[in-house]
Write an enzyme that holds these catalytic residues in place. Sequence first.
Site, PDB file in Angstrom:
ATOM      1  N   ARG A 179      -3.425   1.572  44.600  1.00 10.23           N
ATOM      2  CA  ARG A 179      -4.083   2.426  43.134  1.00 10.23           C
ATOM      3  C   ARG A 179      -4.228   2.002  42.436  1.00 10.23           C
ATOM      4  NH1 ARG A 179       0.901   6.071  41.013  1.00 10.23           N
ATOM      5  NH2 ARG A 179       0.702   5.087  39.007  1.00 10.23           N
TER       6      ARG A 179
ATOM      7  N   ARG B 109     -13.438  -3.167  41.660  1.00  4.25           N
ATOM      8  CA  ARG B 109     -14.805  -2.851  41.483  1.00  4.25           C
ATOM      9  C   ARG B 109     -15.424  -3.700  40.730  1.00  4.25           C
ATOM     10  NH1 ARG B 109     -13.544   1.492  36.774  1.00  4.25           N
ATOM     11  NH2 ARG B 109     -12.775   3.053  38.597  1.00  4.25           N
TER      12      ARG B 109
ATOM     13  N   ARG C 225      13.566   2.421  37.645  1.00  3.24           N
ATOM     14  CA  ARG C 225      13.581   1.496  36.843  1.00  3.24           C
ATOM     15  C   ARG C 225      13.782   2.598  35.083  1.00  3.24           C
ATOM     16  NH1 ARG C 225      14.480  -3.158  36.385  1.00  3.24           N
ATOM     17  NH2 ARG C 225      12.830  -3.524  34.517  1.00  3.24           N
TER      18      ARG C 225
ATOM     19  N   ARG D  41       4.010  -3.332  27.543  1.00  2.28           N
ATOM     20  CA  ARG D  41       2.827  -2.736  26.459  1.00  2.28           C
ATOM     21  C   ARG D  41       2.878  -2.437  25.698  1.00  2.28           C
ATOM     22  NH1 ARG D  41       1.469   1.837  30.899  1.00  2.28           N
ATOM     23  NH2 ARG D  41       3.543   3.714  30.659  1.00  2.28           N
TER      24      ARG D  41
ATOM     25  N   GLU E 182       6.777  -1.262  24.701  1.00  2.00           N
ATOM     26  CA  GLU E 182       7.462  -0.435  26.546  1.00  2.00           C
ATOM     27  C   GLU E 182       8.416  -1.729  26.670  1.00  2.00           C
ATOM     28  OE1 GLU E 182       4.931   2.833  28.169  1.00  2.00           O
ATOM     29  OE2 GLU E 182       5.967   1.850  29.809  1.00  2.00           O
TER      30      GLU E 182
ATOM     31  N   TYR F 127       7.100   8.570  43.320  1.00  3.84           N
ATOM     32  CA  TYR F 127       5.996   8.071  42.237  1.00  3.84           C
ATOM     33  C   TYR F 127       4.881   8.951  42.191  1.00  3.84           C
ATOM     34  CZ  TYR F 127       3.878   3.842  39.627  1.00  3.84           C
ATOM     35  OH  TYR F 127       3.298   3.276  39.094  1.00  3.84           O
TER      36      TYR F 127
ATOM     37  N   ASP G  30       2.122  11.910  40.331  1.00  3.23           N
ATOM     38  CA  ASP G  30       1.736  12.179  39.000  1.00  3.23           C
ATOM     39  C   ASP G  30       1.153  12.883  38.250  1.00  3.23           C
ATOM     40  OD1 ASP G  30       0.286   8.766  38.358  1.00  3.23           O
ATOM     41  OD2 ASP G  30      -1.255   9.080  39.038  1.00  3.23           O
TER      42      ASP G  30
HETATM   43  P1  FAD Z   1      10.011  14.896  34.280  1.00  2.00           P
HETATM   44  O1  FAD Z   1       9.022  15.389  33.542  1.00  2.00           O
HETATM   45  O2  FAD Z   1      11.325  13.916  35.121  1.00  2.00           O
HETATM   46  O3  FAD Z   1      10.818  16.484  34.485  1.00  2.00           O
HETATM   47  C1  FAD Z   1      12.477  16.238  34.537  1.00  2.00           C
HETATM   48  C2  FAD Z   1      13.422  17.297  33.509  1.00  2.00           C
HETATM   49  O4  FAD Z   1      14.268  17.925  34.732  1.00  2.00           O
HETATM   50  C3  FAD Z   1      13.713  16.452  32.283  1.00  2.00           C
HETATM   51  O5  FAD Z   1      12.554  17.311  31.139  1.00  2.00           O
HETATM   52  C4  FAD Z   1      14.909  15.886  32.319  1.00  2.00           C
HETATM   53  O6  FAD Z   1      15.329  15.930  31.408  1.00  2.00           O
HETATM   54  C5  FAD Z   1      15.322  18.189  33.499  1.00  2.00           C
HETATM   55  N1  FAD Z   1      16.630  17.247  34.359  1.00  2.00           N
HETATM   56  C6  FAD Z   1      17.018  16.405  34.762  1.00  2.00           C
HETATM   57  N2  FAD Z   1      18.595  16.868  34.720  1.00  2.00           N
HETATM   58  C7  FAD Z   1      18.475  17.829  34.655  1.00  2.00           C
HETATM   59  C8  FAD Z   1      20.172  19.002  34.964  1.00  2.00           C
HETATM   60  N3  FAD Z   1      21.253  18.219  35.233  1.00  2.00           N
HETATM   61  N4  FAD Z   1      20.503  19.771  33.740  1.00  2.00           N
HETATM   62  C9  FAD Z   1      19.291  20.201  32.992  1.00  2.00           C
HETATM   63  N5  FAD Z   1      17.728  19.101  32.688  1.00  2.00           N
HETATM   64  C10 FAD Z   1      17.932  18.237  33.441  1.00  2.00           C
HETATM   65  N6  FAD Z   1       1.665  10.366  35.488  1.00  2.00           N
HETATM   66  C11 FAD Z   1      -0.171  10.606  35.259  1.00  2.00           C
HETATM   67  O7  FAD Z   1      -0.734  11.761  35.838  1.00  2.00           O
HETATM   68  N7  FAD Z   1      -0.688  10.196  34.418  1.00  2.00           N
HETATM   69  C12 FAD Z   1      -0.250   9.235  33.776  1.00  2.00           C
HETATM   70  O8  FAD Z   1      -0.224   8.272  33.205  1.00  2.00           O
HETATM   71  C13 FAD Z   1       1.676   9.311  34.063  1.00  2.00           C
HETATM   72  N8  FAD Z   1       2.398   7.825  32.934  1.00  2.00           N
HETATM   73  C14 FAD Z   1       3.182   8.338  32.900  1.00  2.00           C
HETATM   74  C15 FAD Z   1       4.513   7.073  32.651  1.00  2.00           C
HETATM   75  C16 FAD Z   1       5.132   6.753  32.654  1.00  2.00           C
HETATM   76  C17 FAD Z   1       6.377   5.956  31.600  1.00  2.00           C
HETATM   77  C18 FAD Z   1       6.191   7.763  34.032  1.00  2.00           C
HETATM   78  C19 FAD Z   1       8.120   7.605  33.816  1.00  2.00           C
HETATM   79  C20 FAD Z   1       5.614   9.079  34.626  1.00  2.00           C
HETATM   80  C21 FAD Z   1       4.272   8.850  34.371  1.00  2.00           C
HETATM   81  N9  FAD Z   1       3.576   9.473  34.413  1.00  2.00           N
HETATM   82  C22 FAD Z   1       1.893   9.993  35.005  1.00  2.00           C
HETATM   83  C23 FAD Z   1       4.441  10.799  36.093  1.00  2.00           C
HETATM   84  C24 FAD Z   1       4.633  11.907  35.491  1.00  2.00           C
HETATM   85  O9  FAD Z   1       6.202  11.765  33.935  1.00  2.00           O
HETATM   86  C25 FAD Z   1       5.057  12.729  36.011  1.00  2.00           C
HETATM   87  O10 FAD Z   1       4.252  13.267  36.770  1.00  2.00           O
HETATM   88  C26 FAD Z   1       5.301  14.467  35.594  1.00  2.00           C
HETATM   89  O11 FAD Z   1       6.432  13.671  34.592  1.00  2.00           O
HETATM   90  C27 FAD Z   1       6.262  14.954  36.735  1.00  2.00           C
HETATM   91  O12 FAD Z   1       7.051  15.859  36.302  1.00  2.00           O
HETATM   92  P2  FAD Z   1       8.654  16.714  37.172  1.00  2.00           P
HETATM   93  O13 FAD Z   1       8.705  18.042  36.634  1.00  2.00           O
HETATM   94  O14 FAD Z   1       8.738  16.273  38.210  1.00  2.00           O
HETATM   95  O15 FAD Z   1       9.726  15.827  36.003  1.00  2.00           O
HETATM   96  N1  UDP Z   2      -0.348  -3.792  37.544  1.00  4.80           N
HETATM   97  C1  UDP Z   2      -0.465  -4.890  36.940  1.00  4.80           C
HETATM   98  N2  UDP Z   2      -1.094  -5.189  35.607  1.00  4.80           N
HETATM   99  C2  UDP Z   2      -1.280  -4.359  34.841  1.00  4.80           C
HETATM  100  C3  UDP Z   2      -1.327  -2.890  34.973  1.00  4.80           C
HETATM  101  C4  UDP Z   2      -1.107  -2.912  36.271  1.00  4.80           C
HETATM  102  O1  UDP Z   2       0.269  -5.903  37.816  1.00  4.80           O
HETATM  103  O2  UDP Z   2      -1.598  -5.305  33.784  1.00  4.80           O
HETATM  104  C5  UDP Z   2       0.300  -3.300  38.780  1.00  4.80           C
HETATM  105  C6  UDP Z   2       1.984  -2.903  38.208  1.00  4.80           C
HETATM  106  O3  UDP Z   2       2.789  -3.720  39.708  1.00  4.80           O
HETATM  107  C7  UDP Z   2       2.034  -1.776  38.621  1.00  4.80           C
HETATM  108  C8  UDP Z   2       1.157  -1.712  39.125  1.00  4.80           C
HETATM  109  O4  UDP Z   2      -0.349  -2.372  39.100  1.00  4.80           O
HETATM  110  O5  UDP Z   2       3.272  -1.211  38.681  1.00  4.80           O
HETATM  111  C9  UDP Z   2       0.783   0.351  38.407  1.00  4.80           C
HETATM  112  O6  UDP Z   2      -0.172   0.115  37.419  1.00  4.80           O
HETATM  113  P1  UDP Z   2      -0.644   1.885  37.096  1.00  4.80           P
HETATM  114  O7  UDP Z   2      -0.883   1.170  35.040  1.00  4.80           O
HETATM  115  O8  UDP Z   2      -1.299   3.123  37.842  1.00  4.80           O
HETATM  116  O9  UDP Z   2       0.851   2.208  36.738  1.00  4.80           O
HETATM  117  P2  UDP Z   2       1.841   3.089  35.513  1.00  4.80           P
HETATM  118  O10 UDP Z   2       3.204   2.256  34.814  1.00  4.80           O
HETATM  119  O11 UDP Z   2       0.439   4.350  35.796  1.00  4.80           O
HETATM  120  O12 UDP Z   2       2.704   3.890  36.820  1.00  4.80           O
END
Ligand code: FAD
Ligand code: UDP
Length: 373
Positions: A176, A180, A253, A284, A309, A357, A359
């Site tokens: 992903r 470029r 994780r 990061r 983090e 995974y 977004d």
């Molecule tokens: P969640 O947001 O995880 O919501 C699930 C909810 O269910 C939680 O609030 C939890 O408390 C609740 N729950 C679970 N079990 C129970 C239970 N038994 N009873 C009651 N409640 C419960 N996407 C992007 O597009 N851009 C980004 O930059 C990006 N950065 C990310 C960075 C991190 C660290 C992570 C982990 C994800 C990132 N994502 C990003 C992905 C994004 O977080 C998800 O796409 C989005 O949160 C999905 O929403 P969800 O509702 O599926 O899950």
């Molecule tokens: N990655 C890396 N170096 C970086 C940033 C990302 O090797 O500086 C790799 C790493 O394996 C990561 C993957 O690219 O899991 C996807 O990165 P992204 O930033 O999309 O991860 P996110 O935290 O948003 O899931």
Amino acid sequence: MKRYHYVIVGSGLFGSTFAHFAKKAGKKCLVIDKRPCLGGNVYCDNVEGINVHKYGAHIFHTSNKEVWDFVNGIVPFNRYTNCPVANYKGKLYNLPFNMNTFYQMWGVTTPDEAKAKIEEQRKEALEALNGREPANLEEQALSMVGRDIYETLIKGYTEKQWGRSCTKLPAFIIRRLPLRFVFDNNYFNDSYQGIPVGGYNKLIKGLLEGVETRVNCDFFEHGAELTDMAEKIVYTGPIDAYYGYRFGHLAWRSLSFEQEVIEKPNYQGNAVVNHTEREVPYTRIIEHKHFEMFGDAVYDNAKTVITREYSTEWKPGMEPYYPVNDDENEARYKQYKALADQEENVIFGGRLAEYKYYDMAPVIEKVMRCFDN
Ligand code: FAD
Ligand code: UDP
């Protein structure tokens, strides 16, 4: 008649968007969350006047105009463009891999020189593959960008983030990342990106307007009562938990966050700085104000908030963040999915329930498609 058409377990983007569309369709919903706040992983805390991404930095990006228009209809988005910087042993490199990175890495100044360098770097890995597809992340990275970039910007970061050797990780994780031959530090190739003006809580508040909600409510403590009140359950928690872990735990994780308020207006000059060296324990540092404050506005607030983090293996009791989609866990997920497919009154959706995974934009799109009919 039951009290609710839908009891929605989880107030993340899947649950909140589902509630929004269900309400629009005239359905009565209750959204519950076991956390004390609404919004799942996009929830922000306000610290010193800055929206702090409490569960990890979130940048909204999509090429789907329907999704972009939809979220902007709830709250306008700002012009934030993600341009993370990588710090390797004190030297800085632009991401994703682009002409700026190649210049910093090798001193090359034209696309032709950079392409020639990358070809030279990829040669060894392509010969080793001998026409077959890369079988793991290391093979994928070496055949995409070669050894210098792999060892400086990928290997250490990836092994910290995933707690596994790059040879044990699926190739798709790295696919992903854009590559470029232009001077373009925009991390995403999508047509649209940004952060909601005023923060993500406004998006969640808008989605949940007029919907009944209950926080500090764990589905597994109130399951019988909640199921009784609803015609259907929308479950967005971990799928293995729903089935009492009967086929074993799915691997995740988890993350831990070290937050610090700093008495200066600008700490690192960028929202995201990745530390790609294996020896630095965190992956990061996020400086949250840069998601929403630009140019001179950065200095309007004399303080800043940063978060280091750290990535760790998930253990029971911890928050699950990233699914570990290796072969063993995919096989286990399929066993759970087969049970879920037989449920008539439970809809499983989102990152935890689909063990995917995901977004943010694809999550919203998925919910939109549920309501097409
Ligand atoms: P969640 O947001 O995880 O919501 C699930 C909810 O269910 C939680 O609030 C939890 O408390 C609740 N729950 C679970 N079990 C129970 C239970 N038994 N009873 C009651 N409640 C419960 N996407 C992007 O597009 N851009 C980004 O930059 C990006 N950065 C990310 C960075 C991190 C660290 C992570 C982990 C994800 C990132 N994502 C990003 C992905 C994004 O977080 C998800 O796409 C989005 O949160 C999905 O929403 P969800 O509702 O599926 O899950
Ligand atoms: N990655 C890396 N170096 C970086 C940033 C990302 O090797 O500086 C790799 C790493 O394996 C990561 C993957 O690219 O899991 C996807 O990165 P992204 O930033 O999309 O991860 P996110 O935290 O948003 O899931």
